[in-house]
Write an enzyme that holds these catalytic residues in place. Structure first.
Site, PDB file in Angstrom:
ATOM      1  N   GLY A   1      -7.253  -2.728  -7.267  1.00 46.95           N
ATOM      2  CA  GLY A   1      -8.362  -2.926  -6.351  1.00 46.95           C
ATOM      3  C   GLY A   1      -8.412  -1.867  -5.270  1.00 46.95           C
ATOM      4  N   GLN A   2      -7.295  -1.153  -5.097  1.00 46.32           N
ATOM      5  CA  GLN A   2      -7.217  -0.203  -3.975  1.00 46.32           C
ATOM      6  C   GLN A   2      -7.971   1.091  -4.242  1.00 46.32           C
ATOM      7  OE1 GLN A   2      -5.244  -0.084  -6.529  1.00 46.32           O
ATOM      8  NE2 GLN A   2      -3.351   1.056  -6.200  1.00 46.32           N
ATOM      9  N   GLY A   3      -8.292   1.349  -5.524  1.00 43.79           N
ATOM     10  CA  GLY A   3      -9.107   2.520  -5.818  1.00 43.79           C
ATOM     11  C   GLY A   3      -8.344   3.725  -6.316  1.00 43.79           C
ATOM     12  N   SER A   4      -7.127   3.515  -6.829  1.00 44.34           N
ATOM     13  CA  SER A   4      -6.344   4.666  -7.282  1.00 44.34           C
ATOM     14  C   SER A   4      -6.973   5.316  -8.503  1.00 44.34           C
ATOM     15  CB  SER A   4      -4.898   4.248  -7.578  1.00 44.34           C
ATOM     16  OG  SER A   4      -4.830   3.337  -8.653  1.00 44.34           O
ATOM     17  N   ALA A  43       4.000   0.425  -0.956  1.00 41.82           N
ATOM     18  CA  ALA A  43       4.346   1.255   0.197  1.00 41.82           C
ATOM     19  C   ALA A  43       3.325   2.378   0.398  1.00 41.82           C
ATOM     20  CB  ALA A  43       5.762   1.823   0.054  1.00 41.82           C
ATOM     21  N   SER A  44       2.092   2.112   0.003  1.00 43.15           N
ATOM     22  CA  SER A  44       0.985   3.065   0.223  1.00 43.15           C
ATOM     23  C   SER A  44       1.286   4.441  -0.355  1.00 43.15           C
ATOM     24  CB  SER A  44       0.679   3.185   1.725  1.00 43.15           C
ATOM     25  OG  SER A  44       0.400   1.935   2.277  1.00 43.15           O
ATOM     26  N   ALA A  95      -2.868  14.929   2.777  1.00 45.54           N
ATOM     27  CA  ALA A  95      -3.118  13.493   2.814  1.00 45.54           C
ATOM     28  C   ALA A  95      -1.823  12.688   2.978  1.00 45.54           C
ATOM     29  CB  ALA A  95      -3.825  13.048   1.534  1.00 45.54           C
ATOM     30  N   GLU A 134      -1.445  -0.328   4.059  1.00 47.08           N
ATOM     31  CA  GLU A 134      -0.611  -1.330   4.723  1.00 47.08           C
ATOM     32  C   GLU A 134      -0.705  -1.224   6.243  1.00 47.08           C
ATOM     33  OE1 GLU A 134       3.440  -1.105   3.471  1.00 47.08           O
ATOM     34  OE2 GLU A 134       2.984  -1.644   1.401  1.00 47.08           O
TER      35      GLU A 134
END
Lengths: 758, 267
Positions: free
Chosen positions: A485-488, A525-526, A714, A719
């Site tokens: 869901g995070q868009g990776s 851990a992002s 980047a 989190e």
């Protein structure tokens, strides 16, 4: 710097299929000949199992098997990547209400559910420890009578401060202890102009991913194939290989789209249950948990934290002392790492010349706790930031000024020997304060609060990626990182398109299949943007190098004479060949492909740990109904200090999601034990944020200073913004009502009582 | 949990439906409460008698100064119904905000009353309105005031072989009404209805959701309503939305808010 594809808010390729319901999730996956499992669960907190009578259940219509601990005794029937204490099925005794005792396998879900009711488990009750005080009391009943070997997780050893060799063997309910410190804390307290101490309570939470845990597993001829809701399919593969004694290459774990993770789907959950059921029955077995079962599978560590800080008269921090106790439930799971992170993160991105932190993770007879978005930071930060705001009040300076005085500047270390801070946190703070003050309302019972955090993020830097250049110039990107869901999926496509100079529409990203996609330690851990992004850049560079070599053969020139072009190469004579043409002509049969490989380890830019610091910088303004205690959030202000936003809209989405989840724990959410079981193990009584709760003003800012080690400068997001929300809300409420709360969530009744107290 | 197996019966007349009813064969309309109870394993009837095809149980009409609402009318339809909105706007507004969108579009007024969920908005307003229900059974029909019908938590004064046919609300010209509720979770913590027929000197207060059953009282004037006194009359059920003390406190707050809201309502 002239990027074309990254830095743009491109539309996610998975957007339409997710919105229309066409996207395939694990629950949609079937296998031929599949049977269905339902779990028989403990109905008491702590009891010895004296017998399990499965005869009646086995006689039920459509029942294939009832699997108990006895059936899998020949396997290594425990898992746990840090402490292998987690029995797949309760063995000898149950340690919490809801613990799996047996698995019923039947032809249909309904038949399995009916047969669950027919399994007769007899118990002999044992005294239970339902909270940390009971668990730590002298002579407390033990949740675990034996100690288990640590599995020596590499990331854990590197990121925590415990020496596994000297781990104390005494049998208590202490699952894990972590300490950290430097300087002479007591001497500094003695010299302080003001010493401020307080205790905070962080609630027991549920991460509430919309999709409950589920898996379908097939064990066949010495090979295991599992499709599941795992954030970290490779870690699950390792656990399953250990359970069955299989080579890693004969265990395949696939994760389709995840319906949310938030850390709750990291590490092994239901995969062993489905796998042993398949091993026993010889058929593929599908197991889908209900929300209630999911809540009893993994919750968030609750915490009680005592904090004491000494200050000079001008607000300079002289010393800080933290004592953190977490209720980690019946099994350790990832709680030791959560604790290690809480210890690292509780004192904040400040200069702390003298520090002492003690963290204890405690076993209780409650549902096991594990990772949650922020990894110990939400718990620790609440203590540290509330303490700082109380100190500011005591010293008569503003919450902004006490932070300005103590925040570390770029490059300064907050953990000795670790990477210096790779962000301009003071500048981020000014952005938050300016936005909040600009829209401050002049009304009664109104308060502003803000907070900072810096998390040692990125986890352990091991990542691999592959790109496969096709004969028509289109590109496959392979990664073991999970889209949850995070868009990776979208982000990795952007990086590959940028690096190769091809159109985004010809890039396809394939993820999270341990037999197909290359190794990835975790999705947490992002880390994905930074670490997988770097590995993918290297894979693209490798593909380009191979294409140049091949083109040199075709051009009959030296490889060094071939130049890179977007999606193509050029020879010294100016001849240009697209990637597809290079592949076709080199193989010679209009077929073939070229694979580029990217490997990342602790080396070079990612030598120093952590790979990057994830900054959390938020502010809120609240308005309180003095008659009911209801807190309305008037303003939410966040800064994403991400170095460079590869997809700015996705960054904003992560921040709004993280902040909203943080507001849930700050204002509404709490799992409440009533005796042996939870009073609200459902999504009606466990109250999560709703649309109506959205802040009136939402200001999601992005600070881009190209200061990360990741692609284009980047750093990760996802989190950080959750971590300081609790402290910010507590401070805002305190300023609105004139009294300091000591616990979250700040429910209407708690706020009303705070206002009514003397 | 998945639903256990059951037979689905679909009668088209009230008499056919009544013949099908028994302890083990229960009425079913919207299913918003029944199916949850069945999923949770609390209830396992052999058959569901679907009432949605029975014309006699639907419709809204005014009969001799009484608003008659068929038992199978759904909340969303009542919220939008022109007759209800015109003749009983306080009821229409309450229906517009009950439960959630799924409950409003599926759930029926009759089912809501028969289930007697303590945290219902419907019963509170109907009690304040001095409404009654019509029950049909093998022995004929009877009329029961809602205050008696909703007898306890999850307990309605209805025999298993009876069906709720309609809800009857006496209409009053110039009635002013307000319903306000305090809700922080999925269901209200307290709901307060206040009604005034100034010409008749008729004043009613209903308080629900806070205790096991809604309560309603009559007053000679609005000035007689003392919010703190009312808070002493209710018997709050402590739960995750608040302790007894807090619920008593917000009851008083919401009685005051209901009275303040009523002041803004013109006849």
């Amino acid at each position: 710097m002239g990027e074309n594809v990254v830095g743009r808010s491109v539309r996610r390729p998975d957007l339409v299929e997710k919105v229309t319901g066409a996207a395939q999730y694990c629950v949609d996956v079937t296998m031929p000949g599949m049977a269905h499992a339902k779990v028989v669960r403990s109905d008491r907190a702590h009891a010895r199992i004296t017998g399990i009578d499965v005869a009646e259940a086995l006689a039920g219509p459509g029942v294939v098997a009832v699997v108990t601990a006895d059936d899998i005794a020949s396997l290594h029937a425990r898992f746990g990547h840090i402490i292998a204490d987690h029995w797949i099925l309760a063995t000898g005794k149950v340690r919490y209400y809801g613990e799996p005792v047996a698995v019923v396998v039947a032809e249909t879900v309904a038949a399995a559910a009916d047969a669950v009711e027919l399994v007769r488990v007899s118990y002999e009750d044992l005294p239970a420890v339902m909270d940390v005080d009971a668990a730590l009391a002298d002579g407390a009943p033990l949740v675990h009578e034996q100690s288990y070997e640590a599995t020596g997780d590499e990331s854990f050893k590197n990121l925590s401060h415990v020496d596994e060799e000297t781990a104390e063997p005494a049998l208590t309910n202490l699952a894990h202890e972590v300490t950290l410190g430097w300087g002479d804390v007591d001497a500094a307290f003695a010299e302080s102009a003001a010493v401020v101490e307080n205790t905070v309570h962080f609630p027991m939470l549920y991460a509430y991913a919309m999709e409950p845990y589920n898996a379908v597993a097939s064990y066949h001829e010495g090979a295991l194939s599992v499709v599941s809701t795992a954030q970290h399919p490779y870690m699950v593969r390792d656990d399953l290989a250990r359970v069955f004694g299989l080579p890693l290459a004969r265990v395949r774990v696939t994760s389709p789209y995840l319906g949310g993770g938030y850390g709750s789907k990291s590490y092994t959950k239901v995969e062993p249950l489905a796998s042993v059921a398949s091993w026993v029955t010889g058929r593929p077995v599908k197991l889908t948990l209900s929300v209630e079962e999911a809540i009893y599978t993994t919750r968030v560590d609750s915490a009680r934290i005592h904090v004491k800080s000494g200050f000079a008269a001008d607000g300079t921090i002289l010393a800080r002392d933290f004592d953190i106790v977490m209720d980690s439930g019946a099994y350790a799971d990832n709680s030791p790492l959560v604790m290690a992170k809480a210890v690292n993160r509780c004192f904040g991105p400040y200069r702390v010349p003298n520090l002492r932190v003690r963290g204890r993770s405690v076993y209780t007879n409650t549902a096991p706790a594990s990772s949650y978005r922020g990894f110990g930071a939400p718990q620790g930060n609440l203590a540290g930031e509330t303490n700082l705001d109380r100190a500011a009040e005591r010293l008569g300076i503003s919450g902004a000024d006490i932070r300005r005085r103590n925040l570390v500047r770029k490059g300064e270390e907050i953990l000795p020997g670790k990477r210096g801070i790779d962000a301009d946190i003071p500048a981020d703070l000014e952005m938050v304060v300016e936005s909040l003050e600009r829209d401050r309302k002049d009304v009664p019972y109104y308060g502003i609060g803000f907070g900072c955090s810096a998390s040692d993020a990125g986890a352990y830097p091991i990542s691999t990626a592959q790109v496969r250049i096709q004969i028509d110039g289109s590109v496959l990107v392979l990664s073991g990182s999970t889209e949850m869901g995070q868009g990776s999926r979208s982000l990795l496509a952007q990086v590959a398109a940028e690096e190769l100079g091809v159109d985004l529409s010809v890039v396809t990203v394939v993820q999270s299949d341990t037999s197909v996609t290359p190794y990835e330690r975790t999705t947490g851990a992002s880390r994905t943007t930074t670490l997988v992004g770097l590995a993918l850049q290297r894979a693209c560079a490798d593909a380009r190098a191979r294409l140049r070599d091949m083109a040199a053969e075709l051009f009959e020139c030296a490889p060094g004479e071939v130049r890179d072009l977007p999606g193509a190469v050029a020879g010294p004579d100016g001849r240009e060949l697209s990637f597809g043409a290079v592949v076709r002509q080199w193989f010679g049969g209009s077929a073939g492909e070229v694979t580029g490989v990217g490997l990342l380890r602790r080396d070079g830019a990612t030598q120093k740990m952590p790979p990057f610091w994830e900054v959390g910088m938020v502010g809120v303004a609240v308005e309180i109904d003095p008659e009911t205690g209801v807190v309305a959030v008037d303003q939410l202000v966040t800064v994403a200090d991400v170095g460079f936003a590869i997809n700015p809209r996705a960054v904003e989405g992560q921040d709004l999601g993280a902040a909203t989840q943080g507001l849930g724990g700050a204002l509404y959410e709490e799992l409440v034990y009533d005796g042996a079981q939870l009073a609200n193990a459902n999504v009606v009584d466990y109250r999560v944020p709703r649309m109506k709760d959205l802040p009136r003003k939402i200001d999601l800012m992005i600070a881009e200073r190209r200061d990360g080690v990741g692609p284009y400068g980047a750093k990760g997001a996802g989190e950080g913004t959750l971590n300081p929300i609790g402290g910010a809300v507590a401070a805002a409420v305190a300023r609105a009502v004139g009294r300091w709360p000591d616990r979250l969530p700040l429910t209407p009744e708690r706020v009303w009582r705070l206002m009514s107290s003397d | 949990m998945t639903l256990p197996p059951f037979a689905l019966l679909r009668p088209t007349t009230l008499d056919d439906a009544l013949r099908e009813l028994s302890e083990d064969s229960v009425p079913y309309c919207g299913g918003t409460e029944l199916l949850l109870a069945m999923r949770a394993g609390l209830h396992r009837p052999a058959a569901l008698v679907d009432l949605k095809r029975i014309r006699e149980l639907s419709g809204v009409r005014v009969e001799d100064g009484v608003l008659v609402i068929g038992a199978t009318e759904r909340h969303a339809d009542l919220a939008a119904h022109p007759v209800v909105r015109e003749r009983l706007p306080v009821f229409a507004r309450m229906e517009k905000h009950i439960g959630n969108a799924r409950v409003r579009t599926q759930g029926s007024i009759g089912g809501n009353l028969c289930f007697a969920e303590p945290k219902s908005d419907v019963a509170t307003v109907l009690m304040a309105l001095e409404a009654s229900v019509t029950l049909a059974g093998p022995g004929g029909r009877r009329t029961v005031p809602v205050e008696e019908f909703v007898a306890g938590p999850y307990y309605a004064e209805k025999e298993p072989d009876e069906l709720l046919v309609d809800v009857r609300v006496p209409l009053r010209d110039g009635l002013r009404g307000a319903y306000v509720k305090f809700q922080t979770m999925e269901r209200p913590t307290v709901g307060v209805a206040v009604l005034a027929d100034d010409a008749a000197g008729w004043y009613r207060l209903g308080v629900g959701a806070v205790g096991e059953v809604p309560l309603a009282w009559s007053f000679g004037s609005l000035g007689e309503i003392d919010a703190d006194e009312v808070a002493g009359w209710v018997d709050p059920t402590p739960d995750l939305s608040g302790s007894e003390e807090y619920k008593r406190h917000v009851t008083a707050v919401y009685v005051r808010r209901a009275l303040a809201r009523l002041e803004q309502v013109s006849a």
